[in-house]
Scaffold this active site. Structure first.
Site, PDB file in Angstrom:
ATOM      1  N   CYS A 138       0.820  -1.205   0.000  1.00  0.00           N
ATOM      2  CA  CYS A 138       0.000   0.000   0.000  1.00  0.00           C
ATOM      3  C   CYS A 138       0.867   1.273   0.000  1.00  0.00           C
ATOM      4  CB  CYS A 138      -0.974  -0.037   1.169  1.00  0.00           C
ATOM      5  SG  CYS A 138      -2.354   1.116   1.016  1.00  0.00           S
ATOM      6  N   HIS A 139       0.872   2.045   1.092  1.00  0.00           N
ATOM      7  CA  HIS A 139       1.760   3.205   1.179  1.00  0.00           C
ATOM      8  C   HIS A 139       3.145   2.835   1.707  1.00  0.00           C
ATOM      9  CE1 HIS A 139      -2.136   5.419   0.991  1.00  0.00           C
ATOM     10  NE2 HIS A 139      -1.402   6.345   0.383  1.00  0.00           N
ATOM     11  N   GLU A 169      -5.762   7.086  -4.347  1.00  0.00           N
ATOM     12  CA  GLU A 169      -5.574   8.267  -3.507  1.00  0.00           C
ATOM     13  C   GLU A 169      -6.672   9.279  -3.781  1.00  0.00           C
ATOM     14  OE1 GLU A 169      -4.148   8.876  -0.481  1.00  0.00           O
ATOM     15  OE2 GLU A 169      -2.187   8.419  -1.347  1.00  0.00           O
TER      16      GLU A 169
END
Length: 233
Positions: A138-139, A169
């Site tokens: 993910c991030h 996002e």
């Protein structure tokens, strides 16, 4: 899976969206699901963070259906796991030596402190140089943006990677809140960025580099990490 296999998970210590007071931190599914995938396969798991100590959890990851995930409920009721969460190792005090893999869970907090951490970049460069698996979901790949390989090139350059997409996002309504868009930054660094449908499981393996797109990808990334550690194609 041998109990001698050790995996290091490195989490964010960032509790807010930068100067915006909106709370953030690690996305709990991205911690809990891989943690138990590793534990249940006999691996020993250490948890570190940028600042050490208690790790902030994004409150949104403990709301609604997210809070009912078996891995999340298990973690919250596991005294050993919760002790690791509240007494995490400080990343600058950890060496990559002795681990089979390093795993970076996501959550929006990672977008601020993981790229800014020179100790994390050094640790990941060391892990890569020592032949370990480097992984993120993910991030979490935000922690890879300043990592170099042995030649001094960005680790992600020329390699297939995934991570939270620009469209995800935008769907989260946070395009103007994050310090940079992760997909864009990875592409700028020369990564061959790949994605699947928004918010559905998608992961990429490129040798010893394993990355996933979003929270739904956590289990698949963990599975691939174990696969690469075991030397399976």
């Amino acid at each position: 899976m041998s109990a001698t296999i050790k995996i290091l998970m490195v989490l964010t210590s960032q509790a807010t969206m930068g100067h915006d007071p909106r709370p953030t931190g690690v996305w709990f599914e991205e911690l809990a699901t891989p943690y138990y995938a590793f534990i249940d396969h006999g691996a020993a798991v250490d948890i570190a963070s940028i600042a050490g100590g208690t790790i902030p959890i994004d409150p949104h990851s403990l709301e609604g259906d997210a809070s009912k995930l078996p891995s999340v409920e298990r973690f919250l009721h596991d005294p050993v796991a919760m002790r690791k969460l509240h007494a995490s190792l400080k990343v600058e005090q950890v060496s990559a030596t002795g681990y089979s893999a390093v795993f970076l869970p996501g959550g929006h907090g990672t977008m601020w402190d993981l790229p800014a951490s020179a100790p994390l970049a050094s640790l990941l460069s060391q892990a890569w140089a020592e032949g370990e698996v480097v992984s993120a979901v993910c991030h979490g790949p935000a922690g890879l943006v300043n990592v170099k390989d042995a030649t001094g090139r960005p680790l992600v350059a020329g390699r297939h990677v995934s991570g939270f997409s620009d469209s995800e996002e935008a769907a989260a309504g946070l395009t103007d809140k994050v310090p940079f868009l992760l997909e864009d930054r990875l592409r700028q660094l020369g990564a061959i960025y790949e994605k699947g449908p928004d918010f559905q499981s998608f992961a990429v393996t490129d040798g010893r580099l394993v990355t996933g797109q979003n929270p739904a990808s956590s289990a698949e990334v963990a599975r691939r990490v174990l696969q690469v550690v075991a030397g399976q194609p």
